[in-house]
Write an enzyme that holds these catalytic residues in place. Sequence first.
Site, PDB file in Angstrom:
ATOM      1  N   ASP A  95     -16.910  -0.538  -0.927  1.00 28.82           N
ATOM      2  CA  ASP A  95     -15.559  -0.908  -1.360  1.00 28.82           C
ATOM      3  C   ASP A  95     -14.617  -1.073  -0.170  1.00 28.82           C
ATOM      4  O   ASP A  95     -13.472  -1.492  -0.355  1.00 28.82           O
ATOM      5  CB  ASP A  95     -15.001   0.130  -2.348  1.00 28.82           C
ATOM      6  CG  ASP A  95     -14.924   1.519  -1.753  1.00 28.82           C
ATOM      7  OD1 ASP A  95     -15.982   2.061  -1.391  1.00 28.82           O
ATOM      8  OD2 ASP A  95     -13.811   2.078  -1.657  1.00 28.82           O
ATOM      9  N   ARG A 112     -13.453  -7.432  -1.997  1.00 34.14           N
ATOM     10  CA  ARG A 112     -14.408  -6.534  -1.360  1.00 34.14           C
ATOM     11  C   ARG A 112     -15.805  -6.756  -1.935  1.00 34.14           C
ATOM     12  O   ARG A 112     -15.953  -7.336  -3.012  1.00 34.14           O
ATOM     13  CB  ARG A 112     -13.991  -5.073  -1.611  1.00 34.14           C
ATOM     14  CG  ARG A 112     -12.524  -4.777  -1.340  1.00 34.14           C
ATOM     15  CD  ARG A 112     -12.058  -3.565  -2.154  1.00 34.14           C
ATOM     16  NE  ARG A 112     -10.615  -3.344  -2.031  1.00 34.14           N
ATOM     17  CZ  ARG A 112     -10.073  -2.388  -1.274  1.00 34.14           C
ATOM     18  NH1 ARG A 112     -10.848  -1.562  -0.609  1.00 34.14           N
ATOM     19  NH2 ARG A 112      -8.762  -2.262  -1.209  1.00 34.14           N
ATOM     20  N   LYS A 130       0.842  -1.199   0.000  1.00 34.72           N
ATOM     21  CA  LYS A 130       0.000   0.000   0.000  1.00 34.72           C
ATOM     22  C   LYS A 130       0.880   1.253   0.000  1.00 34.72           C
ATOM     23  O   LYS A 130       1.779   1.388   0.823  1.00 34.72           O
ATOM     24  CB  LYS A 130      -0.908  -0.010   1.231  1.00 34.72           C
ATOM     25  CG  LYS A 130      -2.022   1.018   1.163  1.00 34.72           C
ATOM     26  CD  LYS A 130      -3.074   0.736   2.220  1.00 34.72           C
ATOM     27  CE  LYS A 130      -4.207   1.746   2.123  1.00 34.72           C
ATOM     28  NZ  LYS A 130      -5.263   1.485   3.132  1.00 34.72           N
TER      29      LYS A 130
END
Length: 488
Positions: A252, A181, A111
């Site tokens: 999401d 998700r 990330k």
Amino acid sequence: MKLSEVTLSHRYADMGDAFGRRINPTPFKHPQLIDINPAVLQLLGINAAEASNPDWAQLGCGAKLFHGSRPFAMKYTGHQFGVYNPDLGDGRALLLGEVEHQGKSWELHLKGAGQTPYSRFGDGRAVLRSTIREYLAGEALSGLGIRSTRALSIVGSDEPVTREQIEKGAMLIRVAESHVRFGHFEYLFYTKQLQAQQQLIGEICRRFLPDSQELSIGEQAEAMLRFTTRRSAELVAGWQAVGFAHGVLNTDNMSIIGDTFDYGPYAFLDDYDPTFICNHSDHTGRYAFEQQPGVVLWNLNALAHSLSGFVSVEALRDCLEQFQPQVTDAFAARMRAKLGLTTEEEGDQALCADLLQLLQQGEADYTLFFRALSRYRGERPAQGLQECLAEAQHSALEQWLGHYDRRLAREHSDSCARNRAMLATNPKYLLRNYLAQKVIETAETGDYQPLHTLRQLLQSPFDEHSQHEVWASAPPESGKRIPLSCSS
């Protein structure tokens, strides 16, 4: 295993281009390892001694890839604040691949790795502030026994990143059993890629519902929805019991396997206030603390709608109707444990509701009150509990304790055993926002010891750690309601 022996597989990315795009990370030029998480090393089967391996700084920023890694940006969509947004996806993160250990597959997700085809107008970066907050949050909830993604490492840099102000860039390697998700299914539904959606349903069932392998696709989709509904109900019940507010429960940001996912402007309650809103962008209170069960059900409705090509309306409705009783049962079980009750009675819900109302009216610190209650043995006056409440509520406290004493007597509760059980249920250490802010400000000066200390405390939050009492203190008034944005 040694770090050099870690080899990644790619079952998600190998499903094809309908699910995203392969792209390499944009590494930092001068990466610095800030922290490595020994508990997550153990999850992945990596030897503890490898924590000192000099390759972590390069691996943790994408300058070097794990053996076999083929980074992949996942495509999904979702409802944000109730409005469908088709332009979502991994805009600053990349799925590096999967590690197999002891029968489980763990996905590694980098990330802050730079721009992807789904970055829109973003820079694809993360900052040290938000990275530390996500890193600690995963350990906090995991330590409290609530499912969550976690993080393996934080790598920092001197690269400037502009948010509300110029900050330092950082990356973390997020670890989860799945990064799928609700929005993945919405994307495939709204773009009419039903074959790909069927493929994804099959993959989730293969990994998490192995008994469904011989079922038809419709039966698999229904089984998956029932699984996700139950896990989501258990998850939000856990949040409500420990006082955790997520802040941005968009579809999401909802995990198909019921993990706490995508930490942004989250917060744990200080004073008990069910109307608490932790995200200053949430002007309507859609994601207020007390609204979370209803919002999760709203999100499950959106997920169910995206599965309507495979499951009948009647079956979808039946799945969703299970949510409320599942939340109620899971929350009641957690609250009985917090109260030290080992049996179930009809009046327990009222006993709990009366206590929560008392805490709200008395502006009591939620965590400190339950920790004090964990040492209660029927004494009068109950000074340790009175200290948690405004004086005007002391009479109401005495009245509630009378009901509580009679309830304990009916199950012949042993005070010593009850106190031990409650101290192992009601945490001493919590990831309060003022503590996170203190750690962030210290880390921005290059001192990471407070980060290491807080991470360790959050991993065993029920233990006394008497040398670290200051970390268990109530926040100062200035440390409450710290403004948080989605960049948090």
